[in-house]
Write a protein that holds these residues in place. Structure first.
Motif, PDB file in Angstrom:
ATOM      1  N   TRP A 144      -1.778 -21.982  23.692  1.00  0.00           N
ATOM      2  CA  TRP A 144      -2.555 -22.585  22.621  1.00  0.00           C
ATOM      3  C   TRP A 144      -3.709 -23.443  23.142  1.00  0.00           C
ATOM      4  CZ3 TRP A 144      -3.304 -21.010  18.013  1.00  0.00           C
ATOM      5  CH2 TRP A 144      -2.352 -20.182  17.410  1.00  0.00           C
ATOM      6  N   THR A 171      -9.276 -26.843   7.293  1.00  0.00           N
ATOM      7  CA  THR A 171     -10.001 -27.911   7.983  1.00  0.00           C
ATOM      8  C   THR A 171     -10.550 -28.966   7.030  1.00  0.00           C
ATOM      9  OG1 THR A 171     -11.936 -26.456   7.948  1.00  0.00           O
ATOM     10  CG2 THR A 171     -10.645 -26.511   9.972  1.00  0.00           C
ATOM     11  N   ALA A 201     -14.242 -31.399  17.101  1.00  0.00           N
ATOM     12  CA  ALA A 201     -12.952 -30.781  16.786  1.00  0.00           C
ATOM     13  C   ALA A 201     -12.073 -30.706  18.030  1.00  0.00           C
ATOM     14  CB  ALA A 201     -13.165 -29.398  16.192  1.00  0.00           C
ATOM     15  N   TYR A 238      -7.197 -31.119  12.869  1.00  0.00           N
ATOM     16  CA  TYR A 238      -7.139 -30.744  14.283  1.00  0.00           C
ATOM     17  C   TYR A 238      -6.123 -31.588  15.051  1.00  0.00           C
ATOM     18  CZ  TYR A 238     -11.273 -27.873  13.489  1.00  0.00           C
ATOM     19  OH  TYR A 238     -12.147 -26.920  13.018  1.00  0.00           O
ATOM     20  N   ARG A 239      -6.095 -32.888  14.769  1.00  0.00           N
ATOM     21  CA  ARG A 239      -5.162 -33.768  15.483  1.00  0.00           C
ATOM     22  C   ARG A 239      -3.713 -33.423  15.160  1.00  0.00           C
ATOM     23  NH1 ARG A 239      -2.331 -38.368  14.506  1.00  0.00           N
ATOM     24  NH2 ARG A 239      -3.177 -38.579  12.392  1.00  0.00           N
ATOM     25  N   ASN A 284      -2.543 -30.658  13.834  1.00  0.00           N
ATOM     26  CA  ASN A 284      -2.258 -29.291  14.251  1.00  0.00           C
ATOM     27  C   ASN A 284      -1.807 -29.255  15.711  1.00  0.00           C
ATOM     28  OD1 ASN A 284      -3.085 -26.486  15.323  1.00  0.00           O
ATOM     29  ND2 ASN A 284      -3.263 -26.236  13.101  1.00  0.00           N
ATOM     30  N   ALA A 285      -2.539 -29.967  16.564  1.00  0.00           N
ATOM     31  CA  ALA A 285      -2.204 -29.978  17.984  1.00  0.00           C
ATOM     32  C   ALA A 285      -0.931 -30.779  18.256  1.00  0.00           C
ATOM     33  CB  ALA A 285      -3.364 -30.560  18.782  1.00  0.00           C
ATOM     34  N   SER A 341     -10.632 -34.127  18.837  1.00  0.00           N
ATOM     35  CA  SER A 341      -9.533 -34.440  17.930  1.00  0.00           C
ATOM     36  C   SER A 341      -8.284 -33.641  18.287  1.00  0.00           C
ATOM     37  CB  SER A 341      -9.963 -34.155  16.487  1.00  0.00           C
ATOM     38  OG  SER A 341      -8.938 -34.477  15.582  1.00  0.00           O
ATOM     39  N   TRP A 342      -8.480 -32.366  18.636  1.00  0.00           N
ATOM     40  CA  TRP A 342      -7.339 -31.519  18.976  1.00  0.00           C
ATOM     41  C   TRP A 342      -6.635 -32.038  20.225  1.00  0.00           C
ATOM     42  CZ3 TRP A 342      -5.032 -28.310  22.506  1.00  0.00           C
ATOM     43  CH2 TRP A 342      -4.129 -27.355  22.003  1.00  0.00           C
ATOM     44  N   GLU A 351     -12.696 -22.528  19.556  1.00  0.00           N
ATOM     45  CA  GLU A 351     -13.341 -23.684  18.929  1.00  0.00           C
ATOM     46  C   GLU A 351     -14.622 -24.066  19.665  1.00  0.00           C
ATOM     47  OE1 GLU A 351     -14.430 -25.841  16.355  1.00  0.00           O
ATOM     48  OE2 GLU A 351     -12.354 -25.191  15.947  1.00  0.00           O
ATOM     49  N   THR A 404      -7.409 -22.350  21.912  1.00  0.00           N
ATOM     50  CA  THR A 404      -8.251 -23.362  21.277  1.00  0.00           C
ATOM     51  C   THR A 404      -9.596 -23.483  21.991  1.00  0.00           C
ATOM     52  OG1 THR A 404      -6.306 -24.589  20.521  1.00  0.00           O
ATOM     53  CG2 THR A 404      -8.387 -25.782  20.577  1.00  0.00           C
TER      54      THR A 404
END
Length: 303
Positions: free
Chosen positions: A251, A218, A264, A224-225, A227-228, A267-268, A259, A255
């Motif tokens: 997922w 992280t 976060a 996060y962005r 990753n998603a 962003s995800w 989370e 998440t």
């Protein structure tokens, strides 16, 4: 279709190291750990990813045919593109990817890998055991399987660590290398799934040890962005649509459960929306028998 090397000559080993030029002592240590392999003669390729490769005070061991090459990219093209350019530059039958702040713990690592890749022709990737140089317990994410409690146990796996691995170069090129649009995150899994689809094996080998400081993923501003977004692209590129929907739904739920940070999560989900909206690249969905094989290996492509 599996590809194998013909002839009885020893496999040539290359090592690709990406750098932003800001870890000079660490980069020197990484390069030395590759050059000083016993029975190694490793070809080291250092890729400056949008930065000059710094001058290093390293030397080739006497009597060794090891070498050091450097390549500078005009801009930071991301991890997969940087490693792809490194593979294009090197000539090894087997390519090691090494982070510039990591180093090899054992001078016999290359000899061990040469033996494995020489005799196991369906072996495409060896994922290394990553150890904390300060003696910490290590990080669960460094063992690329669901049952990660025992890092000293080797096993077949369905993905690998991008900065701590060895890859058969012919297999890497056969499936098109790493997906450059990903920039960072899950590019190794994309490559792994395509290799599995071609019948290759991927192994986590606890005997191959690399040292790396314990740092959280992280720390990257866009973790996060990206990753998603890349999870969505991974599914869109590689999974039959029923599995893609299950994978993404799984997922989203994981998440939301894991989370707790609202920033976060924002962003995800921003990245998730980007993954749905933006082109993912060529779609080559895996065969159902590949998905079944992954299930039997302990990690079906829905988690």
């Amino acid at each position: 279709m599996l590809s194998t090397r013909q002839g009885d000559d020893p496999l040539k080993i290359s090592c690709v190291i990406l750098t932003m030029g800001n870890r000079v002592p660490e980069l020197g240590r990484a390069v030395e750990s590759a050059l000083n392999q016993s029975d190694g003669d490793v070809e080291v390729v250092i890729v400056g990813n949008g930065a000059d490769v710094p001058e290093l005070s390293v030397s080739i061991p006497e009597g060794s045919s090891a070498s050091v090459k450097t390549l500078r990219l005009g801009h930071n093209a991301g991890i997969p593109a940087g490693r792809n350019r490194g593979v294009e530059e090197c000539s090894g039958d087997v390519v090691l990817f090494l982070d510039d702040d990591g180093w090899y713990a054992d001078t016999g690592l290359v000899s061990h890998l040469r033996e494995r890749f020489s005799t196991e022709h369906d072996l495409a990737v060896v994922s290394f055991r990553v150890m904390d140089p300060d003696g910490g317990t290590g990080q669960r994410r460094h063992v690329p399987r669901l049952r990660a409690g025992d890092p000293e146990r080797s096993s077949p796996v369905t993905t690998f660590l991008g900065g701590a691995c060895a890859i058969r170069r012919s297999a890497f090129l056969q499936v098109g290398g790493l997906p450059e649009r990903f920039f960072y995150a899950h590019e190794e899994t994309d490559l792994a799934w395509r290799l599995l689809g071609e019948g290759y094996r991927i192994e986590y080998d606890a005997k191959t040890v690399m040292y790396h400081p314990q740092v959280p993923p992280t720390r990257h501003a866009d973790f996060y962005r990206l990753n998603a977004r890349n999870r969505v692209w991974l599914a869109r590129r590689n999974l039959p649509w029923p599995l893609a929907l299950l994978y993404l739904l799984n997922w989203v739920v994981l998440t939301l459960v894991r989370e707790r940070s609202s920033s976060a999560l924002r962003s995800w989900f921003k990245g998730f929306a980007e993954g749905l909206r933006e082109p993912a690249g060529e779609r080559r969905p895996m065969a159902w028998n590949t998905a079944w094989r992954m299930l039997r290996l302990g990690r079906p492509p829905i988690v």
